[in-house]
Write a protein that holds these residues in place. Sequence first.
Motif, PDB file in Angstrom:
ATOM      1  N   ALA A  37       0.828  -1.197   0.000  1.00  0.00           N
ATOM      2  CA  ALA A  37       0.000   0.000   0.000  1.00  0.00           C
ATOM      3  C   ALA A  37       0.870   1.258   0.000  1.00  0.00           C
ATOM      4  O   ALA A  37       1.855   1.318   0.726  1.00  0.00           O
ATOM      5  CB  ALA A  37      -0.901  -0.014   1.227  1.00  0.00           C
ATOM      6  N   SER A  39       2.307   4.828   0.947  1.00  0.00           N
ATOM      7  CA  SER A  39       2.355   5.543   2.224  1.00  0.00           C
ATOM      8  C   SER A  39       2.255   7.044   2.032  1.00  0.00           C
ATOM      9  O   SER A  39       1.877   7.773   2.939  1.00  0.00           O
ATOM     10  CB  SER A  39       3.673   5.266   2.944  1.00  0.00           C
ATOM     11  OG  SER A  39       3.956   3.913   2.967  1.00  0.00           O
ATOM     12  N   ILE A  40       2.651   7.526   0.868  1.00  0.00           N
ATOM     13  CA  ILE A  40       2.794   8.969   0.666  1.00  0.00           C
ATOM     14  C   ILE A  40       2.794   9.178  -0.844  1.00  0.00           C
ATOM     15  O   ILE A  40       3.144   8.270  -1.597  1.00  0.00           O
ATOM     16  CB  ILE A  40       4.105   9.444   1.340  1.00  0.00           C
ATOM     17  CG1 ILE A  40       4.227  10.955   1.365  1.00  0.00           C
ATOM     18  CG2 ILE A  40       5.326   8.841   0.671  1.00  0.00           C
ATOM     19  CD1 ILE A  40       5.348  11.445   2.274  1.00  0.00           C
ATOM     20  N   LEU A  45      10.031  12.164  -1.107  1.00  0.00           N
ATOM     21  CA  LEU A  45      10.144  11.783   0.300  1.00  0.00           C
ATOM     22  C   LEU A  45      10.051  10.280   0.488  1.00  0.00           C
ATOM     23  O   LEU A  45      10.134   9.779   1.596  1.00  0.00           O
ATOM     24  CB  LEU A  45       9.047  12.469   1.132  1.00  0.00           C
ATOM     25  CG  LEU A  45       9.240  13.971   1.307  1.00  0.00           C
ATOM     26  CD1 LEU A  45       8.161  14.532   2.213  1.00  0.00           C
ATOM     27  CD2 LEU A  45      10.611  14.299   1.865  1.00  0.00           C
ATOM     28  N   SER A  46       9.836   9.541  -0.590  1.00  0.00           N
ATOM     29  CA  SER A  46       9.796   8.094  -0.477  1.00  0.00           C
ATOM     30  C   SER A  46      10.325   7.517  -1.762  1.00  0.00           C
ATOM     31  O   SER A  46       9.903   7.901  -2.839  1.00  0.00           O
ATOM     32  CB  SER A  46       8.367   7.617  -0.261  1.00  0.00           C
ATOM     33  OG  SER A  46       8.321   6.236  -0.526  1.00  0.00           O
ATOM     34  N   GLY A  48      10.054   4.314  -2.414  1.00  0.00           N
ATOM     35  CA  GLY A  48       9.391   3.028  -2.627  1.00  0.00           C
ATOM     36  C   GLY A  48       8.633   2.989  -3.946  1.00  0.00           C
ATOM     37  O   GLY A  48       7.957   3.951  -4.316  1.00  0.00           O
ATOM     38  N   PHE A 193       0.092  14.233   0.814  1.00  0.00           N
ATOM     39  CA  PHE A 193      -0.975  13.260   0.579  1.00  0.00           C
ATOM     40  C   PHE A 193      -1.822  13.619  -0.639  1.00  0.00           C
ATOM     41  O   PHE A 193      -2.379  12.752  -1.278  1.00  0.00           O
ATOM     42  CB  PHE A 193      -1.898  13.162   1.801  1.00  0.00           C
ATOM     43  CG  PHE A 193      -1.334  12.345   2.926  1.00  0.00           C
ATOM     44  CD1 PHE A 193      -0.062  11.780   2.828  1.00  0.00           C
ATOM     45  CD2 PHE A 193      -2.066  12.111   4.077  1.00  0.00           C
ATOM     46  CE1 PHE A 193       0.453  11.015   3.856  1.00  0.00           C
ATOM     47  CE2 PHE A 193      -1.549  11.348   5.109  1.00  0.00           C
ATOM     48  CZ  PHE A 193      -0.289  10.805   5.005  1.00  0.00           C
ATOM     49  N   PHE A 206      -6.966  10.342   0.604  1.00  0.00           N
ATOM     50  CA  PHE A 206      -5.771   9.525   0.735  1.00  0.00           C
ATOM     51  C   PHE A 206      -5.738   8.919   2.124  1.00  0.00           C
ATOM     52  O   PHE A 206      -5.676   9.639   3.115  1.00  0.00           O
ATOM     53  CB  PHE A 206      -4.519  10.373   0.501  1.00  0.00           C
ATOM     54  CG  PHE A 206      -3.243   9.582   0.562  1.00  0.00           C
ATOM     55  CD1 PHE A 206      -2.790   8.920  -0.562  1.00  0.00           C
ATOM     56  CD2 PHE A 206      -2.508   9.468   1.744  1.00  0.00           C
ATOM     57  CE1 PHE A 206      -1.631   8.161  -0.522  1.00  0.00           C
ATOM     58  CE2 PHE A 206      -1.354   8.708   1.791  1.00  0.00           C
ATOM     59  CZ  PHE A 206      -0.917   8.055   0.650  1.00  0.00           C
ATOM     60  N   ARG A 207      -5.786   7.599   2.201  1.00  0.00           N
ATOM     61  CA  ARG A 207      -5.633   6.914   3.481  1.00  0.00           C
ATOM     62  C   ARG A 207      -4.294   6.210   3.443  1.00  0.00           C
ATOM     63  O   ARG A 207      -4.143   5.225   2.712  1.00  0.00           O
ATOM     64  CB  ARG A 207      -6.741   5.889   3.690  1.00  0.00           C
ATOM     65  CG  ARG A 207      -8.078   6.492   3.935  1.00  0.00           C
ATOM     66  CD  ARG A 207      -9.136   5.427   3.860  1.00  0.00           C
ATOM     67  NE  ARG A 207     -10.392   5.937   4.389  1.00  0.00           N
ATOM     68  CZ  ARG A 207     -10.918   5.543   5.546  1.00  0.00           C
ATOM     69  NH1 ARG A 207     -10.323   4.623   6.263  1.00  0.00           N
ATOM     70  NH2 ARG A 207     -12.035   6.064   5.968  1.00  0.00           N
ATOM     71  N   PRO A 208      -3.322   6.717   4.207  1.00  0.00           N
ATOM     72  CA  PRO A 208      -1.957   6.170   4.102  1.00  0.00           C
ATOM     73  C   PRO A 208      -1.929   4.670   4.379  1.00  0.00           C
ATOM     74  O   PRO A 208      -2.601   4.185   5.295  1.00  0.00           O
ATOM     75  CB  PRO A 208      -1.172   6.950   5.153  1.00  0.00           C
ATOM     76  CG  PRO A 208      -2.188   7.605   6.014  1.00  0.00           C
ATOM     77  CD  PRO A 208      -3.400   7.798   5.176  1.00  0.00           C
ATOM     78  N   ASN A 209      -1.156   3.956   3.583  1.00  0.00           N
ATOM     79  CA  ASN A 209      -0.982   2.504   3.702  1.00  0.00           C
ATOM     80  C   ASN A 209      -2.295   1.747   3.564  1.00  0.00           C
ATOM     81  O   ASN A 209      -2.428   0.648   4.066  1.00  0.00           O
ATOM     82  CB  ASN A 209      -0.327   2.124   5.035  1.00  0.00           C
ATOM     83  CG  ASN A 209       1.110   2.519   5.068  1.00  0.00           C
ATOM     84  OD1 ASN A 209       1.719   2.714   4.015  1.00  0.00           O
ATOM     85  ND2 ASN A 209       1.677   2.647   6.240  1.00  0.00           N
ATOM     86  N   ASP A 210      -3.267   2.364   2.896  1.00  0.00           N
ATOM     87  CA  ASP A 210      -4.538   1.662   2.730  1.00  0.00           C
ATOM     88  C   ASP A 210      -5.089   1.883   1.325  1.00  0.00           C
ATOM     89  O   ASP A 210      -4.927   1.023   0.457  1.00  0.00           O
ATOM     90  CB  ASP A 210      -5.519   2.139   3.809  1.00  0.00           C
ATOM     91  CG  ASP A 210      -6.861   1.451   3.721  1.00  0.00           C
ATOM     92  OD1 ASP A 210      -6.984   0.488   2.956  1.00  0.00           O
ATOM     93  OD2 ASP A 210      -7.795   1.889   4.426  1.00  0.00           O
ATOM     94  N   VAL A 211      -5.697   3.032   1.091  1.00  0.00           N
ATOM     95  CA  VAL A 211      -6.410   3.201  -0.175  1.00  0.00           C
ATOM     96  C   VAL A 211      -6.371   4.665  -0.611  1.00  0.00           C
ATOM     97  O   VAL A 211      -6.308   5.571   0.220  1.00  0.00           O
ATOM     98  CB  VAL A 211      -7.866   2.679  -0.022  1.00  0.00           C
ATOM     99  CG1 VAL A 211      -8.627   3.491   0.978  1.00  0.00           C
ATOM    100  CG2 VAL A 211      -8.599   2.643  -1.348  1.00  0.00           C
ATOM    101  N   GLY A 235      -4.486  -0.827  -1.538  1.00  0.00           N
ATOM    102  CA  GLY A 235      -3.201  -1.441  -1.222  1.00  0.00           C
ATOM    103  C   GLY A 235      -3.338  -2.438  -0.101  1.00  0.00           C
ATOM    104  O   GLY A 235      -4.317  -2.433   0.639  1.00  0.00           O
TER     105      GLY A 235
ATOM    106  N   GLU B 110      -7.909   7.190  12.163  1.00  0.00           N
ATOM    107  CA  GLU B 110      -8.525   6.851  10.886  1.00  0.00           C
ATOM    108  C   GLU B 110      -8.823   5.355  10.785  1.00  0.00           C
ATOM    109  O   GLU B 110      -9.791   4.940  10.174  1.00  0.00           O
ATOM    110  CB  GLU B 110      -7.567   7.272   9.777  1.00  0.00           C
ATOM    111  CG  GLU B 110      -8.082   7.100   8.389  1.00  0.00           C
ATOM    112  CD  GLU B 110      -7.054   7.584   7.381  1.00  0.00           C
ATOM    113  OE1 GLU B 110      -6.965   8.798   7.167  1.00  0.00           O
ATOM    114  OE2 GLU B 110      -6.306   6.752   6.841  1.00  0.00           O
ATOM    115  N   ASN B 285      -6.958  -3.658   6.478  1.00  0.00           N
ATOM    116  CA  ASN B 285      -6.091  -2.510   6.727  1.00  0.00           C
ATOM    117  C   ASN B 285      -6.482  -1.724   7.978  1.00  0.00           C
ATOM    118  O   ASN B 285      -6.705  -0.521   7.935  1.00  0.00           O
ATOM    119  CB  ASN B 285      -6.070  -1.567   5.512  1.00  0.00           C
ATOM    120  CG  ASN B 285      -5.430  -2.217   4.312  1.00  0.00           C
ATOM    121  OD1 ASN B 285      -4.851  -3.297   4.424  1.00  0.00           O
ATOM    122  ND2 ASN B 285      -5.500  -1.581   3.169  1.00  0.00           N
TER     123      ASN B 285
END
Lengths: 565, 335, 298
Positions: A37, A39-40, A45-46, A48, A193, A206-211, A235, B110, B285
Motif C-alpha cells: 500500500a 504511504s505517501i 520523500l519516499s 518506494g 498526501f 488519501f488513506r496512508p498505507n490503505d487506499v 493497497g 482513521e 487494513n
Amino acid sequence: MKQPCLTIAMAGALLVSGAATAERGRDGHLGVIYWQAPSILNPYLSGGTKDIEAASMVLEPLARFDEAGNLVPWLAASTPTVANGGVSADLKTVTWTLREGLLWSDGSPVTAADVVFTAEYCLDPAGGCSQLAKFDDVTAVEATDDLTVEVTFGIPKPYPYGPFVGATSPILQKAQFADCVGAKAPECTEANFKPVGTGPFRVTEFRPNDVISLEANPRYRDPAKPAFATVTFKGGGDAAAAARAVLETGEFDYAWNLQLAPDVLEDMQAAGKGAVVSSFGTLVERLVVNLTDPSPDLGDARSTRAHPHPFLSDPAVRKALSMAIDRNLLVEIGYGRAGRPTCNVVPAPAIYASDANEDCLARDIDGAKRLLDEAGWRPGPDGIRQKDGIRLSILYQTSANAVRQDFQALVKQWWSEIGVETELRNIDASVFFGGDPGSPDTYQKFFADIQMYANNFEGADPEPYLGGWRCGNEPRPASQWQGENVPRYCDEDYDRLLGRMAKTGDLGERAALARAMNDMLVRDHALIPLVHRGRVSAHARSLGGVLLNTWDSEIWNIADWRRIR
Amino acid sequence: MPVYTVRRILVAVPTLLLISLILFLLLDLAPGDPTAQLPLTIPPDVKERIRQSLGLGEPIHVRYLLWLQQFFVNEPLHLLSGLTGLDLAGDRARVISWQTRSPVVDIVVERLPQTLWVVGLSYVIGILIAVPVGIVSACRQYSWFDQLGTFASMVGFSVPTFFSGVLLIVVFSVELGWFPSIYDTTHKVTDWNGFLVQVRQMAMPVTVLALYNAAQISRFMRASMLDNLKLDYVRTAWAKGLPERTVVLAHVLRNSAGPAVTVIALGVPGVFAGAIITEQVFKVNGLGQLLIVSIQASDIPTVQTLTFIFAVLIVLFNLIADLLYGVLDPRIRYD
Amino acid sequence: MIEAAPPGSSRGRDVWLRFRRHKGALLGGGFFVFVLCFVAVGPALWTVDPQFIDIQARNSGMSAAHPLGADQLGRDMLARLMAGGRASVAVGVAAMLLSLLIGSLIGVLAGFFRWIDGPLMRLTDLFLALPLLPLLLVVILLFRDTLRTAVGPETGVFVLVVGVIGATSWMQTARVVRGEVLTVKEREFVLAARSIGAPAHRIVRRHILPNVLSPIVVSATLGIANAIITESALSFLGLGFPSDFATWGRLLFDATDYLQRYPSRVLWPGLAISLTVLSVNYMGDGLRDALDPRTRGR
C-alpha cells in the motif's frame, strides 16, 4: 450494476468539464490493486516503488520512458539532444522547454519556476530527498523564460537525463510546496498526501498505507482523457490475493507485480476474467560471490579485502558453482513467462546486452566436477571436496520469499552433486536490505559466502550501475559498510573501462564498453546471474490500453486506459 | 477496594513509563532500517542522508525524550486545540511517522473504525458463542455436543488464520461469489443497501476471528465449570432439589467465570491491536496491518506509539480483570 | 507428569488406573504415541531424504514412489511430513512445557505471596506489551551466532525458537493461574493447612497446585497448537529453521497458494496439526480428571 455506474459517470463528466470535453470520464470506475500500500504521494520523500507509481497518476515529469525503454517528451515539448541543440556541445548544459498551455489541476499555469523549485526542493540538504542521485553533479537549474529551463552540470554528462525524467523525478507545484522545503518537508501532510499535479487524475481521499480515491483531473491537457471518472487504488495483502481479485473474482481491474509461482498464476488466469501481462526491464536475480573471507574469527577484518576468501578466491570453484546450475529449470519453476535464463548482469536494453556468455545456459555437472578435480579439489571421506584441509562448505543467504526458498533448495542440491556442501539462511527483508551497521545480516556486510538477490538500474543507462563494482567502492568498516561493490571485486582493467565510459558520448561506443564490463564481471564469476526477471501484472479482460512498462511507472499511460465492451 | 484501585493506578504510571523506555530500547536495538524498502538503485549515501533527516543521527536518549515530549505533551495539546478550537499547541511537533510523514495519531484514529468493527465484533460474537458452548459442554460432559464442541474448537484453534482465511475466500468469493475478497475501507453505511454491503464484506473476516476466539474462551469456560460442578456446594444445591438451571446459572457460573474473565480481559487490548494476519488476508487494513507494515518498514515512531497505546490498554484491562475477580469472588482480598 | 511418579508409589498407580478408565484419554494417548512413532521411527522405515529433489516427480500425485505425492520441487511429501512432524512436535511440546513452567511458576508465586504479586504482574504487563517481531529480531541478533557456534546450526535454531515462543506465550497462563490461586488460597482446606503451620511450599504442592490444574491443562493444549503455528510464521520471516527444513506449519503455509490445484498438499499437514492438538487435548482431559483430588477415590 453497469447502467447506474454509467449514468453517474456521465453526470460526473458533464459536471466537471462541460460540453467540450464530454468524453472524459465516460467509462466510470477503475479499480487498481497494489499488494503493497502507498504511504505517501511525494516521490521525493519516499523511494518506494509503490509510492512512486501511485504518485505517477498525479505528478508527471518532463520526459519519461515508454514501454520499449525509449525516452519520450511528456511535459516538455521535445527531448533535448545534442542534435537538436537542447544539449550543449560540451555536454554540460541541457535546455528543456515546457509544452504550452499546461495547467495544474487547481487551474494555475505550469511554469519554468515550478521546475526550478522542484530542483531546489530535492537539493535542500535538510530534506532527505530520496531522489538526490538523479541530481548528481547538477550545479544550477535556472529558468530563462516562463517555459524554458536550463540545467547545468559540473562535469560533462554523456547521459544528461537524470533530473525531471521518469516517474521518480516529477515536477512539483511551487505554490503548494513553497513552505515545505528542507526540514519542514515532513510537516506538509496535506501536500504530501494530495499533491496538485498535471496528471490525468487528482486525489480526493488519501488513506496512508490503505487506499487512495481519485477522480479525473478536469484540467488534464487532453480533453478526451482519462476515460475513467474515478479510480480506487487499493493497497495491502499479498500478491496471491491481488491476483485473485482481478483474475478470479473480478473485483478489481488491474493488479500489480504478481510474483507468484507460474502454475498458480496460470490456474487463476484460466478462470477467464483477466489476462496476465509481463514485460522485461533490467532486473536480474543473481548470486553474489564473496571474494573475501567472512570467517567470524577475523573480527573487524571480516569480509574485507584484507583477507581473500579461502576457496571462493579460486576462479575454478566459482566457475564450477555456476556450471552446476540449471537456469532453465529455475525459470520454469520460479517465474515462468516472467523470467528468462541469463548469463549477464546487464540484460537490456538490447544494445547493452552482451551475447558472449551464452555457454552458461547449459548445465554441465561433469564439466564442473572435472574443473574442480583439475584445480585439486578432491572429494573427502564425507563426499565433500577439499584441498589442504579446506572444505567446500558454503553459507548461502537470501531474503525470505517463497520463490527464493525454492531456488535455494534447488541450488543446494546441484552443488551437492559436485561435492559442495551448502547451509541455507533466510533473512527478513527489512534486515537484509537495511543499512543498520549494528546488524550482521545486511547484504552489504555479507557475512556469508554466497548471497542471492535481484538488482536493476534505473532508466536506460547502465553507467552508474556498472560503476558500482569499481575498486574501493566495497562496503567496509571505514565506509560504515556502505557501498555497491558487494562482491568486493577489484580489477584495474575494469576501472579503466569505466573511466573511458565517463568521457564517451557516442551511444554505440558506450554500449560496447558496457558489454565489455559486463563480460568481465560474469566471466570472473564475481556475480553469477541466474534469471532475467520481468514484471508480471494482470488486468481485467474488459480493461483496454494497458502497456506494461518496466522502465518507468507501470501505470504510466493510465490516461489511455479504457473499458472495452 | 477503592484504595486498591487508586494504588494500582498510581503504580501504573511509573510502570508504563518503564514499559515505554523498554519498548524504545528494544526498537532501537532491533536491526531494521527505515530505508531498507527503498530500491537498490538509490545509492547508499542518499540513504544515509534520509536517515539523518529522520533524526537517526541523534543519540538515543535525545530521541526517547523527544518522543516522550511529543506523545505526552504535544499530542494532548493538539487534541485539546482540536476540541476547543483554540490554538493551544502552536507549532509544537507531533509524533510523525517515518513512512507517511504524517501524524501517527491521525492514522490510528482513521483506522480505529474498521478494526473495531471487524475485530471487535468478532470478539463479541466469539464470546457469545464460547460462553454457552462452554457451559453446556461442562454440564453434559462427554455428550455428543461436548465432543463436537471440543473437536470444533480444537480444529478452530489449530488451523491458522492464514489458511482458514484463504480457504473461505476460495470457497465464498471465488467459487460462490457471495462475499467480496477485498474489504472496502472507504465504504460508508448510509442506507439499508449500504448496510448489507458492509455486512457482506465483514462476514468472512469476522467468522474466521470469531471461531478462533470462541475456541479459546470456550475451553477455559468448560474447564472451570467442570471444576466447580464437582464442589461440595453444588452437591448441596442438587441435594436441596434446586432445578438445574438455577444451580448452573446462579451458583456455578458465577464461581467459575474467573478464568474466562481473565482470558476475555486479556483479549480486549488485542482487539485494538487488530488481527495482523486476518487483516492482511482480507485487506481490512486496520491497526494490525498498520503495526506490521510499520514494523517491516522500521517506522519506529509509529511502532513505538502503537505498542505504547496497547501497553496502556493492557495495564488498564488487567486492572479491570482484577477488580472483576474481587466482585465475582468476595473471598479474594487485595488490601 | 505421569512418568515422573515413581512406579511403585500408590499415588502414581492410582493416577494411572484412573487415566486408563478415561476412554478419550486413552484414545488421545494412543494417537499421540502413534504420532511420536510416525515422526521418530517413520524415517527409519521410509528412508527417502526429505530434502532430496526429484525434479521429474514434481507436483505428482500419489504413487508407489511417493505415497503422498511430491511438492512443487519434487520432494517426497511423506518424508517431509515425517521430518516436519519431528520438528513441529518437538518445538510444540518443548515450547509448551517452557511456557507452562514459567506461567505456572509466576502465576502461583504471584497469587500466593502478596508481596511479590505487584512486581510479577507488572512484568506480565510488560511482556504482553512487547511486540513479538522486533523482539525476535533482537533475540536473533544477540544469540544466533553464539548458539550456532555452541551447539551447531540446527540445535541452535531449535533452542532459539523454543526459547522465544516459550518466553512470549506464558502470560495468559500466569494471569489465569494467579486468579485461580487467589480464589483457592481463601478456601477452608488451605486455611486449615495454614493454621496447623504447614510450610508454604507444601501448601502450594499439596493443596494449591492440584486445584488449579484445569486452567494449566487447557493452557497446555492451546499452547501446543500455538507453538506449532507460531513456528511456521517465524520460519517464513526468516527467523526460524532454514528454508529447506520442513515443519508442519511450514508445509501448510507453503501449500496455501496451491490450495485449489493440489488440495491434498494442505490436507496432510493441516490434519496432522489438528489431530495432534486434539489428542493432546483429550490426554489433558484425562490427566486432569485423574489428578483431580476432589474426585479421587470416589
